[in-house]
Design a protein around this motif. Structure first.
Motif, short mmCIF file in Angstrom:
data_model
loop_
_atom_site.label_atom_id
_atom_site.label_comp_id
_atom_site.label_asym_id
_atom_site.label_seq_id
_atom_site.Cartn_x
_atom_site.Cartn_y
_atom_site.Cartn_z
N ASN A 175 0.86 -1.17 0.00
CA ASN A 175 0.00 0.00 0.00
C ASN A 175 0.91 1.23 0.00
N ILE A 176 0.87 2.02 -1.08
CA ILE A 176 1.75 3.18 -1.23
C ILE A 176 0.90 4.40 -1.55
N GLY A 177 1.17 5.50 -0.88
CA GLY A 177 0.36 6.68 -1.13
C GLY A 177 1.04 7.96 -0.69
N LEU A 178 0.40 9.06 -1.01
CA LEU A 178 0.88 10.39 -0.63
C LEU A 178 -0.32 11.27 -0.34
N ARG A 179 -0.24 12.01 0.75
CA ARG A 179 -1.30 12.94 1.14
C ARG A 179 -0.73 14.33 1.30
N TYR A 180 -1.49 15.32 0.83
CA TYR A 180 -1.12 16.72 1.04
C TYR A 180 -2.19 17.38 1.89
N THR A 181 -1.77 18.10 2.91
CA THR A 181 -2.69 18.74 3.84
C THR A 181 -2.38 20.23 3.93
N TYR A 182 -3.40 21.05 3.79
CA TYR A 182 -3.26 22.50 3.98
C TYR A 182 -4.23 22.92 5.08
N LEU A 183 -3.67 23.42 6.18
CA LEU A 183 -4.47 23.81 7.33
C LEU A 183 -4.47 25.33 7.42
N ASP A 184 -5.57 25.92 6.97
CA ASP A 184 -5.66 27.38 6.94
C ASP A 184 -5.65 27.95 8.35
N ALA A 185 -5.26 29.21 8.47
CA ALA A 185 -5.21 29.86 9.78
C ALA A 185 -6.59 30.38 10.17
N LEU A 186 -6.78 30.54 11.47
CA LEU A 186 -8.03 31.06 12.00
C LEU A 186 -8.20 32.52 11.61
N TYR A 187 -9.42 32.89 11.22
CA TYR A 187 -9.75 34.28 10.93
C TYR A 187 -11.20 34.53 11.32
N THR A 188 -11.63 35.77 11.29
CA THR A 188 -13.00 36.11 11.66
C THR A 188 -13.71 36.80 10.50
N LYS A 189 -15.00 36.63 10.45
CA LYS A 189 -15.80 37.26 9.40
C LYS A 189 -15.75 38.78 9.53
N GLN A 190 -15.65 39.28 10.77
CA GLN A 190 -15.61 40.72 11.00
C GLN A 190 -14.22 41.32 10.83
N ASN A 191 -13.19 40.47 10.61
CA ASN A 191 -11.81 40.92 10.51
C ASN A 191 -11.39 41.71 11.75
N ASN A 192 -11.78 41.24 12.92
CA ASN A 192 -11.48 41.94 14.17
C ASN A 192 -10.64 41.10 15.13
N LEU A 193 -9.86 40.17 14.57
CA LEU A 193 -9.03 39.30 15.39
C LEU A 193 -7.72 40.02 15.74
N SER A 194 -7.36 39.98 17.01
CA SER A 194 -6.12 40.59 17.47
C SER A 194 -5.07 39.51 17.67
N THR A 195 -3.87 39.76 17.13
CA THR A 195 -2.80 38.77 17.17
C THR A 195 -1.60 39.32 17.92
N VAL A 196 -1.05 38.54 18.83
CA VAL A 196 0.16 38.92 19.55
C VAL A 196 1.38 38.69 18.66
N VAL A 197 2.19 39.71 18.49
CA VAL A 197 3.42 39.62 17.72
C VAL A 197 4.58 39.89 18.67
N LEU A 198 5.40 38.87 18.93
CA LEU A 198 6.53 39.03 19.83
C LEU A 198 7.63 39.86 19.19
N GLY A 199 8.37 40.58 20.04
CA GLY A 199 9.53 41.30 19.56
C GLY A 199 10.66 40.33 19.24
N SER A 200 11.77 40.86 18.76
CA SER A 200 12.88 40.02 18.36
C SER A 200 13.92 39.93 19.46
N GLY A 201 14.57 38.76 19.55
CA GLY A 201 15.67 38.56 20.48
C GLY A 201 15.28 38.78 21.93
N ALA A 202 16.12 39.55 22.63
CA ALA A 202 15.89 39.82 24.04
C ALA A 202 14.68 40.72 24.27
N SER A 203 14.16 41.32 23.21
CA SER A 203 12.99 42.21 23.33
C SER A 203 11.69 41.49 23.01
#
Length: 379
Positions: free
Chosen positions: A195-223
């Protein structure tokens, strides 16, 4: 299927008479079409969901009034304020609506000693994040005198930092999960199948219909924390795109056992999406709503807010425990389980090989044994 109940939610008071009306739905359509004796196709569509709105089902409730708790009245409860009196005000309510839509199409072609299967699957998640209970403020007072003077020591609730008014910060969350596969069951000999096969999976990111999602963006390095910012709008993360999962399995029945013993093995890589119940907690990120801290709470560093989407770290992918078995299609419903942060030291893919045997014993009984390495992912 409707489910209804009427109970007292909290103390037995007339305004605490609580109605809960819930509806569960499940629909499925299957279409099998035979093009020829060696080629057939199965198409399947499913929809399942459940919902309730306790605001609409409780018109008698004074939902416009906050909840108040008095720690002590005179000498009553003065020495143990942790055990407070019953809250004044109607508890709750909640508003929930969740649906899962799935479409899957699998074609099967028999060509000589090959059975080839190929197809795809789309799962769309629809999840209402509307905490109506959080939009009703609650206040705690040290004593009845503070209550009469409208001087609470603690205030809780979800408020708009722009207007200062209570808000649910409603978010209609969406997520799309795609999967495509091809598989060949190759019967090399009557007693040996690969039995030999290949699967491809694309997992889209969470979003909102209102486009009002807030995302935390970490600073770089020690910050990382001092340079933390909030991005408003867009998807919660940038999904990875190279999710290819090879699959391999076999079944062998040695001639010496006269079809009474079968050895099966398999190896496969698959991917898992982030659990929406966890990622949906982005609702609590600043800007759209905020909860006032208690007087003793420490101040947090200031947070920069940006409306320009920026690329997020790649999400972690993990392997399913399922492995291919000859004559079984590789396409599987995407399992929903918790995913860890991309910054944690998890390998991007975890292989899960398996090995099993089955042996027929006289008196129409059989014995089955299997072996699988332990999960090597960190706890």
């Amino acid at each position: 299927m409707p489910v209804s109940s009427t109970t007292y939610n909290g103390p037995v008071r007339p305004y605490n008479l609580f109605h809960h009306d819930q509806t569960n739905d499940a629909f499925s359509v299957i279409w099998n079409h035979i093009f020829s004796g060696t080629f057939l196709n199965e198409a399947r569509a499913n929809a399942a969901g459940w919902r309730f709105n306790e605001v609409a089902s409780n018109p008698q409730a004074p939902l416009g009034l906050p909840q108040d708790t008095v720690d002590a009245i005179g000498s009553l409860n003065a020495t143990n304020t942790a055990n407070t009196f019953q809250t004044f005000g109607f508890p709750g309510p909640a508003d929930f609506n969740q649906w899962t839509y799935t479409y899957k199409d699998v074609a099967t072609k028999v060509q000589g000693n090959h059975t080839i299967k190929f197809g795809g699957e789309l799962t769309r998640l629809s999840y209402l994040n509307n905490p109506t209970y959080a939009a009703r403020p609650s206040y705690n007072f040290y004593n009845i005198w503070d209550f009469l003077n409208d001087a609470p020591h603690t205030e809780n609730g979800s408020f708009s930092p722009i207007t200062g008014t209570p808000t649910t910060n409603r978010q209609d969350d969406r997520e799309n999960l795609w999967g495509f596969f091809v598989q060949d069951d190759w019967k090399i000999r009557p007693n040996l199948t690969f039995n030999i096969g290949l699967r491809y999976t694309y997992l889209d990111a969470l979003y909102t219909k209102q486009n009002n999602l807030s995302t935390v963006v970490l600073g770089s390095g020690a910050s990382a924390y001092t340079g933390l910012s909030i991005r408003h709008g867009g998807h919660l993360w940038s999904p990875q795109k190279g999710n290819f999962g090879p699959q391999f399995g076999f079944a062998w029945s040695p001639d010496a056992f006269h079809s009474k013993f079968v050895l099966r093995g398999g190896y496969g890589l698959n991917y898992n999406e982030e659990e929406i119940a966890i990622t949906g907690n982005a609702y609590n990120n600043p800007r759209a709503s905020s909860t006032p801290p208690s007087p003793a709470a420490a101040r947090l560093p200031s947070i920069r807010i940006s409306s320009t989407p920026s690329r997020q770290p790649r999400t972690r992918s993990s392997a399913f425990r399922q492995t291919p078995i000859p004559s079984a299609p590789l396409i599987m419903p995407v399992s929903r389980s918790m995913g860890a942060s991309a910054s944690l030291p998890f390998p991007p893919i975890c292989p899960q090989p398996t090995l099993s045997t089955s042996h027929s014993i006289p008196s129409t009984t059989s014995a089955i044994s299997s072996s699988q390495p332990p999960d090597t992912r960190p706890a």
